[in-house]
Write a protein that holds these residues in place. Structure first.
Motif, PDB file in Angstrom:
ATOM      1  N   LEU A   1      -3.350 -44.184  54.961  1.00  0.00           N
ATOM      2  CA  LEU A   1      -3.034 -45.520  54.452  1.00  0.00           C
ATOM      3  C   LEU A   1      -2.293 -45.443  53.122  1.00  0.00           C
ATOM      4  O   LEU A   1      -1.308 -46.160  52.906  1.00  0.00           O
ATOM      5  N   LEU A   2      -2.745 -44.587  52.223  1.00  0.00           N
ATOM      6  CA  LEU A   2      -2.091 -44.459  50.920  1.00  0.00           C
ATOM      7  C   LEU A   2      -0.647 -43.979  51.073  1.00  0.00           C
ATOM      8  O   LEU A   2       0.267 -44.487  50.400  1.00  0.00           O
ATOM      9  N   GLY A   3      -0.440 -43.001  51.958  1.00  0.00           N
ATOM     10  CA  GLY A   3       0.916 -42.511  52.194  1.00  0.00           C
ATOM     11  C   GLY A   3       1.820 -43.568  52.782  1.00  0.00           C
ATOM     12  O   GLY A   3       2.953 -43.765  52.325  1.00  0.00           O
ATOM     13  N   ALA A   4       1.310 -44.282  53.792  1.00  0.00           N
ATOM     14  CA  ALA A   4       2.113 -45.315  54.455  1.00  0.00           C
ATOM     15  C   ALA A   4       2.423 -46.465  53.502  1.00  0.00           C
ATOM     16  O   ALA A   4       3.560 -46.961  53.452  1.00  0.00           O
ATOM     17  N   MET A   5       1.424 -46.896  52.726  1.00  0.00           N
ATOM     18  CA  MET A   5       1.639 -48.002  51.784  1.00  0.00           C
ATOM     19  C   MET A   5       2.664 -47.635  50.728  1.00  0.00           C
ATOM     20  O   MET A   5       3.471 -48.471  50.303  1.00  0.00           O
ATOM     21  N   THR A   6       2.664 -46.381  50.290  1.00  0.00           N
ATOM     22  CA  THR A   6       3.625 -45.945  49.273  1.00  0.00           C
ATOM     23  C   THR A   6       5.046 -45.937  49.821  1.00  0.00           C
ATOM     24  O   THR A   6       5.985 -46.389  49.142  1.00  0.00           O
TER      25      THR A   6
ATOM     26  N   VAL B   1       5.890 -51.518  62.993  1.00  0.00           N
ATOM     27  CA  VAL B   1       6.129 -50.314  62.197  1.00  0.00           C
ATOM     28  C   VAL B   1       5.327 -50.360  60.898  1.00  0.00           C
ATOM     29  O   VAL B   1       4.691 -49.395  60.504  1.00  0.00           O
ATOM     30  N   LEU B   2       5.374 -51.522  60.218  1.00  0.00           N
ATOM     31  CA  LEU B   2       4.599 -51.697  58.996  1.00  0.00           C
ATOM     32  C   LEU B   2       3.195 -52.169  59.376  1.00  0.00           C
ATOM     33  O   LEU B   2       2.891 -52.367  60.546  1.00  0.00           O
ATOM     34  N   ASP B   3       2.344 -52.373  58.391  1.00  0.00           N
ATOM     35  CA  ASP B   3       1.047 -52.975  58.687  1.00  0.00           C
ATOM     36  C   ASP B   3       1.161 -54.494  58.582  1.00  0.00           C
ATOM     37  O   ASP B   3       2.117 -55.028  58.000  1.00  0.00           O
ATOM     38  N   ASN B   4       0.181 -55.210  59.130  1.00  0.00           N
ATOM     39  CA  ASN B   4       0.275 -56.671  59.186  1.00  0.00           C
ATOM     40  C   ASN B   4       0.240 -57.312  57.796  1.00  0.00           C
ATOM     41  O   ASN B   4       0.859 -58.356  57.574  1.00  0.00           O
TER      42      ASN B   4
ATOM     43  N   LYS C   1      20.041 -48.621  51.572  1.00  0.00           N
ATOM     44  CA  LYS C   1      20.142 -48.412  53.021  1.00  0.00           C
ATOM     45  C   LYS C   1      19.666 -47.015  53.400  1.00  0.00           C
ATOM     46  O   LYS C   1      19.010 -46.836  54.422  1.00  0.00           O
ATOM     47  N   LEU C   2      20.009 -46.033  52.559  1.00  0.00           N
ATOM     48  CA  LEU C   2      19.571 -44.661  52.815  1.00  0.00           C
ATOM     49  C   LEU C   2      18.040 -44.559  52.733  1.00  0.00           C
ATOM     50  O   LEU C   2      17.399 -43.953  53.598  1.00  0.00           O
ATOM     51  N   VAL C   3      17.466 -45.171  51.700  1.00  0.00           N
ATOM     52  CA  VAL C   3      16.010 -45.143  51.523  1.00  0.00           C
ATOM     53  C   VAL C   3      15.326 -45.865  52.682  1.00  0.00           C
ATOM     54  O   VAL C   3      14.285 -45.406  53.191  1.00  0.00           O
ATOM     55  N   PHE C   4      15.897 -46.989  53.113  1.00  0.00           N
ATOM     56  CA  PHE C   4      15.337 -47.727  54.255  1.00  0.00           C
ATOM     57  C   PHE C   4      15.323 -46.853  55.505  1.00  0.00           C
ATOM     58  O   PHE C   4      14.313 -46.768  56.209  1.00  0.00           O
ATOM     59  N   GLY C   5      16.450 -46.184  55.760  1.00  0.00           N
ATOM     60  CA  GLY C   5      16.552 -45.350  56.958  1.00  0.00           C
ATOM     61  C   GLY C   5      15.595 -44.169  56.928  1.00  0.00           C
ATOM     62  O   GLY C   5      14.892 -43.893  57.914  1.00  0.00           O
ATOM     63  N   VAL C   6      15.536 -43.483  55.787  1.00  0.00           N
ATOM     64  CA  VAL C   6      14.654 -42.318  55.673  1.00  0.00           C
ATOM     65  C   VAL C   6      13.183 -42.750  55.698  1.00  0.00           C
ATOM     66  O   VAL C   6      12.346 -42.118  56.355  1.00  0.00           O
ATOM     67  N   GLY C   7      12.860 -43.838  54.986  1.00  0.00           N
ATOM     68  CA  GLY C   7      11.479 -44.317  54.950  1.00  0.00           C
ATOM     69  C   GLY C   7      10.993 -44.775  56.309  1.00  0.00           C
ATOM     70  O   GLY C   7       9.881 -44.427  56.746  1.00  0.00           O
ATOM     71  N   LEU C   8      11.834 -45.536  57.000  1.00  0.00           N
ATOM     72  CA  LEU C   8      11.468 -45.999  58.343  1.00  0.00           C
ATOM     73  C   LEU C   8      11.347 -44.811  59.288  1.00  0.00           C
ATOM     74  O   LEU C   8      10.427 -44.741  60.118  1.00  0.00           O
ATOM     75  N   GLY C   9      12.267 -43.852  59.137  1.00  0.00           N
ATOM     76  CA  GLY C   9      12.208 -42.644  59.963  1.00  0.00           C
ATOM     77  C   GLY C   9      10.930 -41.859  59.714  1.00  0.00           C
ATOM     78  O   GLY C   9      10.334 -41.306  60.649  1.00  0.00           O
TER      79      GLY C   9
ATOM     80  N   PHE D   1      -2.373 -37.896  59.268  1.00  0.00           N
ATOM     81  CA  PHE D   1      -2.207 -38.019  57.828  1.00  0.00           C
ATOM     82  C   PHE D   1      -1.313 -36.908  57.273  1.00  0.00           C
ATOM     83  O   PHE D   1      -0.638 -37.093  56.250  1.00  0.00           O
ATOM     84  N   MET D   2      -1.262 -35.757  57.946  1.00  0.00           N
ATOM     85  CA  MET D   2      -0.367 -34.696  57.514  1.00  0.00           C
ATOM     86  C   MET D   2       1.094 -35.104  57.728  1.00  0.00           C
ATOM     87  O   MET D   2       1.967 -34.797  56.917  1.00  0.00           O
ATOM     88  N   GLY D   3       1.345 -35.820  58.822  1.00  0.00           N
ATOM     89  CA  GLY D   3       2.692 -36.306  59.103  1.00  0.00           C
ATOM     90  C   GLY D   3       3.155 -37.318  58.083  1.00  0.00           C
ATOM     91  O   GLY D   3       4.312 -37.289  57.626  1.00  0.00           O
ATOM     92  N   ILE D   4       2.255 -38.231  57.689  1.00  0.00           N
ATOM     93  CA  ILE D   4       2.647 -39.256  56.716  1.00  0.00           C
ATOM     94  C   ILE D   4       2.827 -38.636  55.335  1.00  0.00           C
ATOM     95  O   ILE D   4       3.699 -39.053  54.563  1.00  0.00           O
ATOM     96  N   LEU D   5       2.029 -37.616  55.002  1.00  0.00           N
ATOM     97  CA  LEU D   5       2.204 -36.939  53.716  1.00  0.00           C
ATOM     98  C   LEU D   5       3.523 -36.161  53.687  1.00  0.00           C
ATOM     99  O   LEU D   5       4.191 -36.088  52.647  1.00  0.00           O
ATOM    100  N   PHE D   6       3.903 -35.592  54.837  1.00  0.00           N
ATOM    101  CA  PHE D   6       5.202 -34.921  54.935  1.00  0.00           C
ATOM    102  C   PHE D   6       6.333 -35.932  54.693  1.00  0.00           C
ATOM    103  O   PHE D   6       7.269 -35.671  53.928  1.00  0.00           O
TER     104      PHE D   6
END
Length: 438
Positions: free
Chosen positions: A71-76, A116-119, A229-237, A254-259
């Motif tokens: 959750l912390l990784g995704a929220m960030t 993709v995001l949380d509610n 736009k770059l940050v949006f693409g990389v973050g969403l990816g 959680f390892m994937g989100i930390l990566f």
């Protein structure tokens, strides 16, 4: 036996205080943490062996910490995208000023974002957009309610779309492909049905928009930040890549989100290096803006539920339900309705503890898929039933009874329609009808 009664009473009192948070001067996160520690203290006092309790707590902490780290990784990551105004690339597609069309557009844009995001993030983002688009009115409140319904429905059909589906996914109860395949259509139905009814209300047909004929561009005052736009693409990816990472490596999500967070962190450090005016767009600043108290609430609730699981209370409740309610589809549906009253995070956490027999309830069984769907969409029936609803209540100063009078019946009909759609697709409802006819 006495230990079980004391722990059940402690949990019940803590739960009531959390439900009444709006009326009390206490924050639910603090109550959840106190409740968790108190329950484990009682567990340690009443247990025959302290070593066993420590092992139980260590096991619970391993599972709970994975969810909190995720959750912390995704929220960030979401906060970084938002700081760069990256979501403007999505919300700019909302261009219509016709009330009915705007209602449906807001609904399905919120639905898509929430997958993709949380509610909670989706609701905050979309309600902020509505404030720039629609003047204060009953119609804007109705659009906000649509965002709540859509955000909860959109989060139900992907593992990363809602905290509860993430919990089920990380514990191995549901998988990515099966969840999307089986829950997408019911989720769409649970949104489309309320939208159809809301389209016929007086707020849409009579009040409308005062700015219907305005041609002012939306969000004209808010420009996308440099390299947004770059940050949006990389973050969403990074968010979308988490299930792929889990499949490729076999490591926990959680390892994937930390990566992904590491990649976004390095990227923002590089593109804003040496520019003091853009330091608010970097990850260290994002940490100060994410919902830490929400993460602490999840930590407290999940540790509390794990203590009840350790002592065997949840297993006894599951046995009682199995004896008196044999239909797992009905049990899941009832849990969904209850989630409108009780926060769905502890409800799903308790359900996982109650039905932990993987031989009887294997991964991607209809029971777990229905739990994912019902707990997510059922929270829309009342405004206090989900984090999205509570956020909308605070942002637009909407009270409980307005939502109950104007929205709850539509949301409930959509919930029932979504469950029915799932059962029809899986032939259960059709089989029962044919049996009754014959």
């Amino acid at each position: 036996m006495i230990q079980n009664i004391v722990m059940a009473l402690l949990f019940g009192i803590g739960y009531v205080v959390i439900i009444l948070e709006e009326s009390l001067p206490f924050n639910k996160s603090g109550i959840a943490l106190l409740m968790a520690v108190s329950l484990w203290v009682v567990r340690s006092i009443g247990a025959p062996s302290l070593e066993n309790v420590v092992l139980e707590l260590q096991h619970a902490t391993v599972e709970v910490s994975q969810i909190v780290f995720y959750l912390l990784g995704a929220m960030t990551i979401v906060e970084i995208i938002d700081a760069h105004q990256g979501f403007k690339l999505v919300t700019d597609y909302i261009t219509s000023r016709k009330p009915k069309i705007l209602l449906w557009m807001v609904g399905f844009v919120s639905f898509s974002l929430s997958s993709v995001l949380d509610n909670l993030t989706t609701t905050i983002l979309m309600v902020s957009l509505l404030r720039k688009l629609v003047p204060p009115s009953e119609y804007r409140k109705l659009l906000g309610a649509v965002v709540v319904i859509a955000a909860n429905a959109g989060g139900a059909w992907t593992p990363t779309g809602d905290v509860t589906t993430t919990m089920l996914w990380m514990h191995g109860h549901i998988s990515t492909f099966s969840t999307i395949k089986n829950l997408l259509l019911p989720s769409v139905v649970s949104l489309a049905v309320p939208l159809a009814f809301m389209s016929m209300t007086s707020e849409v047909n009579e009040i409308g928009l005062n700015t219907c004929h305005s041609h002012t561009p939306l969000l004209a005052s808010e420009d996308i930040a440099p390299r947004g736009k770059l940050v949006f693409g990389v973050g969403l990816g990074a968010l979308v890549f988490v299930p792929v990472f889990k499949s490729l490596t076999g490591l926990p999500p959680f390892m994937g989100i930390l990566f992904g967070l590491g990649v976004v962190w390095i990227l923002t450090d590089v593109i804003h290096y040496g520019d003091l005016e853009r330091q608010n767009l970097t990850v260290p600043h994002a940490f100060s803006r994410i919902d830490i108290q929400g993460a602490m609430f999840f930590l407290g609730i999940l540790l509390s539920v794990s203590s009840l699981e350790a002592v065997g209370i949840l297993r006894e409740i599951a046995k009682y339900l199995d004896v008196h309610i044999h239909n797992v589809e009905l049990i899941a549906s009832v849990i969904g309705v209850v989630s409108a009253i009780i926060d769905n995070v502890p409800l799903v956490a308790a359900t996982m503890g109650m039905y932990d027999d993987l031989s009887k309830y294997p991964q991607d069984s209809e029971f777990w898929q229905l739990i994912a769907f019902c707990a997510g969409t059922g929270g829309s029936i009342l405004i206090t039933g989900s984090a999205a609803g509570v956020a909308f209540m605070g942002m637009e100063k909407v009270n409980f009874f307005w939502y109950f009078r104007k929205v709850s019946r539509f949301s409930f009909i959509g919930y029932v329609a979504g469950v029915a759609t799932y059962l029809v697709v899986h032939n259960h409802l059709l089989d029962e009808l044919l049996t009754n006819v014959v």
